[in-house]
Design a protein around this motif. Structure first.
Motif, PDB file in Angstrom:
ATOM      1  N   GLY A   1       0.821  -1.202   0.000  1.00 46.89           N
ATOM      2  CA  GLY A   1       0.000   0.000   0.000  1.00 46.89           C
ATOM      3  C   GLY A   1       0.853   1.249   0.000  1.00 46.89           C
ATOM      4  N   GLY A   2       0.284   2.316  -0.518  1.00 49.15           N
ATOM      5  CA  GLY A   2       1.014   3.575  -0.557  1.00 49.15           C
ATOM      6  C   GLY A   2       0.112   4.750  -0.849  1.00 49.15           C
ATOM      7  N   TRP A   3       0.715   5.922  -0.883  1.00 53.48           N
ATOM      8  CA  TRP A   3      -0.011   7.171  -1.097  1.00 53.48           C
ATOM      9  C   TRP A   3      -0.187   7.437  -2.579  1.00 53.48           C
ATOM     10  CZ3 TRP A   3      -2.466   8.535   2.953  1.00 53.48           C
ATOM     11  CH2 TRP A   3      -1.938   8.252   4.202  1.00 53.48           C
ATOM     12  N   ARG A   4      -1.406   7.835  -2.957  1.00 55.42           N
ATOM     13  CA  ARG A   4      -1.728   8.126  -4.354  1.00 55.42           C
ATOM     14  C   ARG A   4      -2.067   9.604  -4.505  1.00 55.42           C
ATOM     15  NH1 ARG A   4      -5.288   4.165  -7.838  1.00 55.42           N
ATOM     16  NH2 ARG A   4      -3.223   3.258  -7.924  1.00 55.42           N
ATOM     17  N   PHE A   5      -1.500  10.209  -5.537  1.00 61.26           N
ATOM     18  CA  PHE A   5      -1.756  11.601  -5.882  1.00 61.26           C
ATOM     19  C   PHE A   5      -2.100  11.656  -7.362  1.00 61.26           C
ATOM     20  CE2 PHE A   5       1.361  11.393  -2.507  1.00 61.26           C
ATOM     21  CZ  PHE A   5       0.752  12.164  -1.530  1.00 61.26           C
ATOM     22  N   GLY A   6      -3.059  12.494  -7.723  1.00 61.20           N
ATOM     23  CA  GLY A   6      -3.436  12.544  -9.125  1.00 61.20           C
ATOM     24  C   GLY A   6      -4.225  13.785  -9.451  1.00 61.20           C
ATOM     25  N   GLY A   7      -4.673  13.826 -10.670  1.00 57.49           N
ATOM     26  CA  GLY A   7      -5.468  14.945 -11.133  1.00 57.49           C
ATOM     27  C   GLY A   7      -5.959  14.692 -12.533  1.00 57.49           C
ATOM     28  N   GLY A   8      -6.798  15.606 -13.011  1.00 60.91           N
ATOM     29  CA  GLY A   8      -7.285  15.432 -14.360  1.00 60.91           C
ATOM     30  C   GLY A   8      -8.324  16.456 -14.757  1.00 60.91           C
ATOM     31  N   TYR A   9      -8.963  16.146 -15.858  1.00 62.49           N
ATOM     32  CA  TYR A   9      -9.980  16.985 -16.477  1.00 62.49           C
ATOM     33  C   TYR A   9     -11.224  16.135 -16.690  1.00 62.49           C
ATOM     34  CZ  TYR A   9     -12.574  19.207 -20.262  1.00 62.49           C
ATOM     35  OH  TYR A   9     -13.562  19.758 -21.024  1.00 62.49           O
ATOM     36  N   GLU A  10     -12.384  16.726 -16.441  1.00 58.83           N
ATOM     37  CA  GLU A  10     -13.657  16.038 -16.671  1.00 58.83           C
ATOM     38  C   GLU A  10     -14.613  16.982 -17.398  1.00 58.83           C
ATOM     39  OE1 GLU A  10     -17.118  13.903 -13.990  1.00 58.83           O
ATOM     40  OE2 GLU A  10     -15.053  13.924 -13.244  1.00 58.83           O
ATOM     41  N   ARG A  11     -15.358  16.441 -18.336  1.00 62.15           N
ATOM     42  CA  ARG A  11     -16.336  17.215 -19.108  1.00 62.15           C
ATOM     43  C   ARG A  11     -17.707  16.562 -18.962  1.00 62.15           C
ATOM     44  NH1 ARG A  11     -17.902  21.958 -21.650  1.00 62.15           N
ATOM     45  NH2 ARG A  11     -19.410  21.417 -23.250  1.00 62.15           N
ATOM     46  N   ALA A  12     -18.702  17.327 -18.489  1.00 58.61           N
ATOM     47  CA  ALA A  12     -20.079  16.842 -18.409  1.00 58.61           C
ATOM     48  C   ALA A  12     -20.665  16.840 -19.812  1.00 58.61           C
ATOM     49  CB  ALA A  12     -20.898  17.717 -17.475  1.00 58.61           C
ATOM     50  N   LEU A  13     -21.042  15.665 -20.313  1.00 58.83           N
ATOM     51  CA  LEU A  13     -21.619  15.548 -21.653  1.00 58.83           C
ATOM     52  C   LEU A  13     -23.113  15.841 -21.646  1.00 58.83           C
ATOM     53  CD1 LEU A  13     -19.730  12.331 -22.784  1.00 58.83           C
ATOM     54  CD2 LEU A  13     -19.123  14.726 -23.211  1.00 58.83           C
ATOM     55  N   ASN A  14     -23.772  15.506 -20.546  1.00 66.11           N
ATOM     56  CA  ASN A  14     -25.171  15.876 -20.305  1.00 66.11           C
ATOM     57  C   ASN A  14     -25.369  15.859 -18.797  1.00 66.11           C
ATOM     58  OD1 ASN A  14     -25.909  13.206 -19.465  1.00 66.11           O
ATOM     59  ND2 ASN A  14     -26.206  12.610 -21.601  1.00 66.11           N
ATOM     60  N   GLU A  15     -26.600  15.898 -18.327  1.00 65.63           N
ATOM     61  CA  GLU A  15     -26.808  16.009 -16.887  1.00 65.63           C
ATOM     62  C   GLU A  15     -26.434  14.751 -16.114  1.00 65.63           C
ATOM     63  OE1 GLU A  15     -31.562  15.181 -16.513  1.00 65.63           O
ATOM     64  OE2 GLU A  15     -30.909  17.173 -17.119  1.00 65.63           O
ATOM     65  N   ASN A  16     -26.250  13.614 -16.779  1.00 63.97           N
ATOM     66  CA  ASN A  16     -25.930  12.369 -16.077  1.00 63.97           C
ATOM     67  C   ASN A  16     -24.617  11.714 -16.487  1.00 63.97           C
ATOM     68  OD1 ASN A  16     -28.248  12.306 -14.465  1.00 63.97           O
ATOM     69  ND2 ASN A  16     -29.445  11.407 -16.120  1.00 63.97           N
ATOM     70  N   VAL A  17     -24.037  12.117 -17.609  1.00 62.84           N
ATOM     71  CA  VAL A  17     -22.851  11.436 -18.130  1.00 62.84           C
ATOM     72  C   VAL A  17     -21.706  12.429 -18.280  1.00 62.84           C
ATOM     73  CG1 VAL A  17     -21.907  10.088 -20.048  1.00 62.84           C
ATOM     74  CG2 VAL A  17     -24.297   9.796 -19.403  1.00 62.84           C
ATOM     75  N   SER A  18     -20.510  11.996 -17.854  1.00 58.86           N
ATOM     76  CA  SER A  18     -19.322  12.822 -18.064  1.00 58.86           C
ATOM     77  C   SER A  18     -18.166  11.939 -18.508  1.00 58.86           C
ATOM     78  CB  SER A  18     -18.955  13.615 -16.804  1.00 58.86           C
ATOM     79  OG  SER A  18     -18.631  12.760 -15.741  1.00 58.86           O
ATOM     80  N   PHE A  19     -17.222  12.565 -19.164  1.00 59.46           N
ATOM     81  CA  PHE A  19     -16.011  11.905 -19.655  1.00 59.46           C
ATOM     82  C   PHE A  19     -14.836  12.503 -18.907  1.00 59.46           C
ATOM     83  CE2 PHE A  19     -12.359  12.070 -22.580  1.00 59.46           C
ATOM     84  CZ  PHE A  19     -12.157  10.715 -22.746  1.00 59.46           C
TER      85      PHE A  19
ATOM     86  N   GLY B   1      -7.309  11.522 -16.853  1.00 58.63           N
ATOM     87  CA  GLY B   1      -6.546  11.820 -15.643  1.00 58.63           C
ATOM     88  C   GLY B   1      -5.290  10.995 -15.535  1.00 58.63           C
ATOM     89  N   GLY B   2      -4.533  11.309 -14.525  1.00 55.25           N
ATOM     90  CA  GLY B   2      -3.307  10.582 -14.236  1.00 55.25           C
ATOM     91  C   GLY B   2      -3.113  10.465 -12.740  1.00 55.25           C
ATOM     92  N   ASP B   3      -2.519   9.366 -12.321  1.00 54.30           N
ATOM     93  CA  ASP B   3      -2.245   9.112 -10.909  1.00 54.30           C
ATOM     94  C   ASP B   3      -0.804   8.650 -10.741  1.00 54.30           C
ATOM     95  OD1 ASP B   3      -4.916   9.554 -10.266  1.00 54.30           O
ATOM     96  OD2 ASP B   3      -5.436   7.427 -10.387  1.00 54.30           O
ATOM     97  N   TYR B   4      -0.222   9.019  -9.613  1.00 53.47           N
ATOM     98  CA  TYR B   4       1.071   8.469  -9.207  1.00 53.47           C
ATOM     99  C   TYR B   4       0.906   7.884  -7.804  1.00 53.47           C
ATOM    100  CZ  TYR B   4       5.798   7.840  -7.626  1.00 53.47           C
ATOM    101  OH  TYR B   4       6.934   7.273  -7.141  1.00 53.47           O
ATOM    102  N   THR B   5       1.351   6.663  -7.628  1.00 50.90           N
ATOM    103  CA  THR B   5       1.309   6.016  -6.322  1.00 50.90           C
ATOM    104  C   THR B   5       2.728   5.687  -5.899  1.00 50.90           C
ATOM    105  OG1 THR B   5      -0.805   5.012  -6.897  1.00 50.90           O
ATOM    106  CG2 THR B   5       0.344   4.110  -4.982  1.00 50.90           C
TER     107      THR B   5
END
Length: 181
Positions: free
Chosen positions: A137-155, A158-162
């Motif tokens: 086990g270890g510490w995870r750090f990450g980030g990214g971008y998300e786009r809402a395609l409609n009121e219920n679905v998003s794309f 992202g990237g993570d480093y552990t």
């Protein structure tokens, strides 16, 4: 593992019906689930280089979007990094993580930049009959971008480093679809 991810995806799709839609002014508020896939680069202490493999998994979480565009949440993942190293006689069985997320919307309010920090654990199994299974086990750090395609679905992208400590680390670049319910 594949059946767990497929079952989670099917349940998420069933729960994300339009009748359960929330306020469209806050597209990043509420419970959500989805799938993600991408590339994993894992390096154990004895590896000469990072092993590249295919990652796939599921995501479940809850977020709250404030009126000023600030988004806070808690997210969990469960997946398979596909790590397999014949020289060391090990492969990754599965991994899970839990993270807090913090982000902000921008533009038309349907775009989100986010960061996250949390804990991840990976289960390793021996290849063949020799060796012992173990988890790390270890510490995870990450980030990214998300786009809402409609009121219920998003794309999301992202990237993570552990970091597992002792010169053991993992990078992941992934994309996925999330369904809000």
């Amino acid at each position: 593992m594949k059946s767990i991810v497929l079952t989670a995806t099917a349940l998420t799709a069933l729960l994300a019906t339009p009748t359960m839609a929330q306020d469209t002014n806050n597209p990043f508020s509420g419970a959500y689930g989805g799938v993600e896939a991408g590339v994993d680069w894992t390096r154990l202490a004895d590896d000469a280089k990072r092993d590249r493999s295919f990652y796939y998994g599921g995501v479940l979480g809850f977020r709250q979007q404030m009126d000023n565009g600030l988004v806070m949440g808690l997210e969990g993942t469960f997946g398979d990094s596909g790590y397999k190293n014949n020289a060391l006689g090990l492969n990754a069985d599965y991994e899970w993580s839990t993270s807090v997320t913090l982000g902000t919307t921008f533009g038309d309010g349907l775009n989100l930049l986010y960061g996250k920090a949390g804990y991840a654990q990976t289960s390793f199994d021996p290849i063949g009959t020799e060796g012992d299974s173990f988890t790390d086990g270890g510490w995870r750090f990450g980030g990214g971008y998300e786009r809402a395609l409609n009121e219920n679905v998003s794309f999301r992208l992202g990237g993570d480093y552990t970091t597992y400590g002792d010169d053991v680390g993992q990078w992941q670049a992934k994309g996925g679809f999330l369904l809000r319910f």
